[in-house]
Design a protein around this motif. Structure first.
Motif, short mmCIF file in Angstrom:
data_model
loop_
_atom_site.label_atom_id
_atom_site.label_comp_id
_atom_site.label_asym_id
_atom_site.label_seq_id
_atom_site.Cartn_x
_atom_site.Cartn_y
_atom_site.Cartn_z
N GLU A 103 -9.26 -4.53 17.22
CA GLU A 103 -9.79 -3.19 17.46
C GLU A 103 -10.74 -3.10 18.65
O GLU A 103 -10.80 -2.07 19.32
N THR A 108 -12.55 3.08 10.76
CA THR A 108 -11.20 2.70 10.31
C THR A 108 -10.45 2.08 11.48
O THR A 108 -10.67 2.45 12.63
N PRO A 109 -9.53 1.16 11.17
CA PRO A 109 -8.72 0.59 12.25
C PRO A 109 -7.75 1.65 12.81
O PRO A 109 -7.29 2.52 12.06
N ARG A 128 -4.23 -2.13 11.49
CA ARG A 128 -3.84 -1.46 10.25
C ARG A 128 -2.99 -2.36 9.37
O ARG A 128 -3.07 -2.29 8.14
N THR A 129 -2.18 -3.22 10.00
CA THR A 129 -1.38 -4.16 9.21
C THR A 129 -2.28 -5.12 8.44
O THR A 129 -2.10 -5.34 7.24
N ALA A 183 -5.28 -4.54 7.66
CA ALA A 183 -6.01 -3.72 6.68
C ALA A 183 -5.19 -3.54 5.41
O ALA A 183 -5.71 -3.66 4.30
N ASP A 213 1.39 6.57 11.47
CA ASP A 213 0.33 7.29 10.75
C ASP A 213 0.70 7.48 9.29
O ASP A 213 -0.13 7.32 8.39
N TRP A 239 0.57 4.30 7.28
CA TRP A 239 -0.85 3.94 7.12
C TRP A 239 -1.51 4.82 6.06
O TRP A 239 -2.24 4.34 5.19
N SER A 285 -2.92 3.57 2.29
CA SER A 285 -4.31 3.78 1.86
C SER A 285 -4.36 4.69 0.64
O SER A 285 -5.30 4.64 -0.14
N TYR A 307 -8.92 6.54 3.16
CA TYR A 307 -9.92 6.64 4.21
C TYR A 307 -10.21 8.08 4.59
O TYR A 307 -11.33 8.46 4.84
#
Lengths: 239, 239, 239, 239
Positions: free
Chosen positions: C143, C174-175, C181-182, C184, D156, D159, D163, D170
């Motif tokens: 990031e 947040t990433p 994100r992977t 995460a 998106d 992701w 979450s 998030y």
């Protein structure tokens, strides 16, 4: 305070009021929804909804009182019928009795009842759904006119309540008023406990179903497997 | 280090200090709250609160030391009375003993105690509530004057703490200072464990209650109902 | 592939490498941290850290290979020592063996080991902590230089990772990159499972402790107290 | 409605269609993904994907119908094969059968099957993954062109879905359209239940593994080890 022939009269009373109460429960919820949603826009509907709301609540109180008297238990009734007591104070949860009535109907017809886990999931799930609905209405009532509020429509409010009760909590819409936040905290805590019960029961039920499938696919291991499907004494999986 | 007639003197000591300690516990919490909330605004109240805080902590330490000596267990006391030890180091959790006192009172009057699940829920729930309150105060103290902070009032802080301990986490108000975030992480981890215990116990209790209802509604199936779906060893509530 | 006198030589090998491996594990973690944190700022440290990283990983691989050969189990070793295999592929989790070593030390000294729940909590908790640390480093690496990133310092990254693993998820940082994100998602899924194990064990342990307290406070109810509320088969901790 | 020699013909049918169905399942998912992702950009691909989608669904329906007839159970089939029924209505979950096929293959080869917890985790985990994928596609379809939407690409969307299903939430990307939010609520509720089953099973399995390790490391304590810390009735996996 003992009433002669109480149990029989109690049962007769309960049967006579079963249908009216069953209809009154969702009606109460609908009246509260109307009360919140038409707020100021339409004074006539507002007053009609309020009148019905109070009328139905009175009906609930009378029913509870009569059953308390007929039971002859006195104050103990409050504790032994804890579900009825909660439902009297928070009538928004009243439709919860639908599960009860469904169970009673199934029994009268001689059908097998829902399993233990199924009933826990049904009660906790329906309670959670009603709490979500009630909290969405109550929070909307508080937030609607607050400065800087993000919850402005019923859609926003339901979306917020769903994300709160599942503990997801996006934060795109959140209550900003003290009372809105108080209701939110109540919803989050109750939701956590209720959904914990739902997921816990679902998990136990899933394990039960998978364990039972094992037995059904291996019918050559002898007769019937008297070992119950409960957790203790889980049937051994050996050949 | 063995003290003559220790157990008897220990019990006498515990009885004599029961009431003072019971009053001191919420007082301690109140003093800390005053200390944080009047911060700078009122130096007199600040100093009074600080003095009381230290006084009460000293009382707690003396009580712990006397009981340690009287028990004659030496260092083992620290481990056997783990709850007392935790509560000595983190006196904000002291009011937790209220549950203890309530249980003791009920027993003295010969009343049935709370069930196992009930006690776990009471302890874990009260601990979670106290942790939330303490974390709200501690985080407020760190964040209040930080640049870019979103937690500025006690209301914000409590709202944040409630959303953190239930793992909802909206993110509309979040700590930004390193120490605020450290306290937040501690709250989140403890909260997760404690609320996990509360929801787990609630779920088990609900299943127990529903299982018991089965038995009460089906008294004609013979005595004891060996096929009951209760968890084994569940104590029946009948007289 | 059977090695003569394998078990004895295996044990000798394990004893000889116990201390070096114990030191190497946190060293590996430290090297990775240095590698990520000094990134570009200091090429010398970067290269030193990388060299040590590869060296230690080689040591781990050699140790695993030797033990595999000495065990004489062949490919089965991979499955029977699943923890060692995971730890070989993800050496960041290596310090997990500290719990193992602590348990082994306690046994050698004849001390009672941690209880079953205690060990599950220790393993799952330490794994969760290491995963959090590793994910914080890995996400920071992705990031740091991304446009529009909110995770810019190691503090942000740790704060994000803690809020992710506890499923709180504030969303203030947040990433934003695909790889961030992977990582995460991996952290969130593993965290959910591991912390579920921790809270489940904590809950079970709490119920066990409360159940045991019942027995200790009621010694007059006869020996063994068959009606104990413990889960059946719980080993009593008495000498 | 009884079919002569039903079971044998049913088994023959199931064997003949095993491979085609196994291939068709991921194909269906791929077609839906193509349908959503190429949306408007490429009408040819869109139509081809739609045609295949309907073709495969028809195949599934025919297979279900034939098996229902051959079973001779009539409407009871719907309930006894509940997994097949769910999968017929929501074919996106079809690849779930891969677990089934894997289990069947292992059995045919005489290999030990996955343990009870392993199967629960596999089913619930795969269902959760498929739900996440399907919800990401469905929400993307709704949100893509909405004003003020934050979910604009498939990245998106995935992701967001990850979450949501882990209840982290998030809030950096959230659905804003009514239908997008409806799918989101469905995902959150199902995800909660399924991941609850996964984490619960993982936790139980971990405790089982640790309990078994105890027994294996202490072979000198005699046979059967009555003091085992396993939950009672846990079947030992030894031959």
């Amino acid at each position: 305070m003992h009433v002669r022939n109480g149990p029989a009269r109690q049962r007769a009373w309960e049967r006579r009021l079963e249908l009216p109460l069953l209809i009154a429960s969702p009606l109460f919820l609908a009246c509260y929804a109307v009360l919140v949603l038409v707020h100021r826009a339409d004074p006539v509907w507002h007053d009609v909804a309020l009148a019905w709301l109070l009328l139905i609540w009175t009906l609930f109180t009378v029913d509870y009182g009569v059953r308390l008297l007929l039971s002859g238990q006195g104050p103990r009734f409050v504790r032994t019928h804890w579900l009825d007591t909660i439902v009297l104070v928070l009538p928004l949860l009243r439709p919860l009795r639908i599960v009860n009535t469904y169970v009673a109907l199934q029994r009268r017809r001689g059908r097998p009842r829902l399993s233990l886990y199924g009933r826990v999931m049904a009660y906790a799930g329906v309670t959670a759904a009603l709490l979500t609905f009630a909290a969405a209405l109550a929070v909307l009532q508080q937030e609607r006119d607050a400065p800087g509020a993000t919850i402005r429509t019923f859609g926003d409010s339901v979306w917020w309540a769903c994300s709160a009760i599942t503990t997801v909590g996006y934060g795109d819409v959140t209550p900003v008023t003290p009372w809105g936040r108080t209701f939110a905290v109540a919803l989050m805590i109750c939701g956590l406990a209720l959904l914990g019960a739902v997921t816990g029961s679902f998990s136990s039920w899933l394990i039960q179903v998978f364990g039972r499938e094992d037995q059904e696919r291996a019918p050559d291991t002898g007769k019937g497997s008297p070992g119950s499907e409960n957790s203790p004494g889980t049937p051994s999986r050996r050949p």
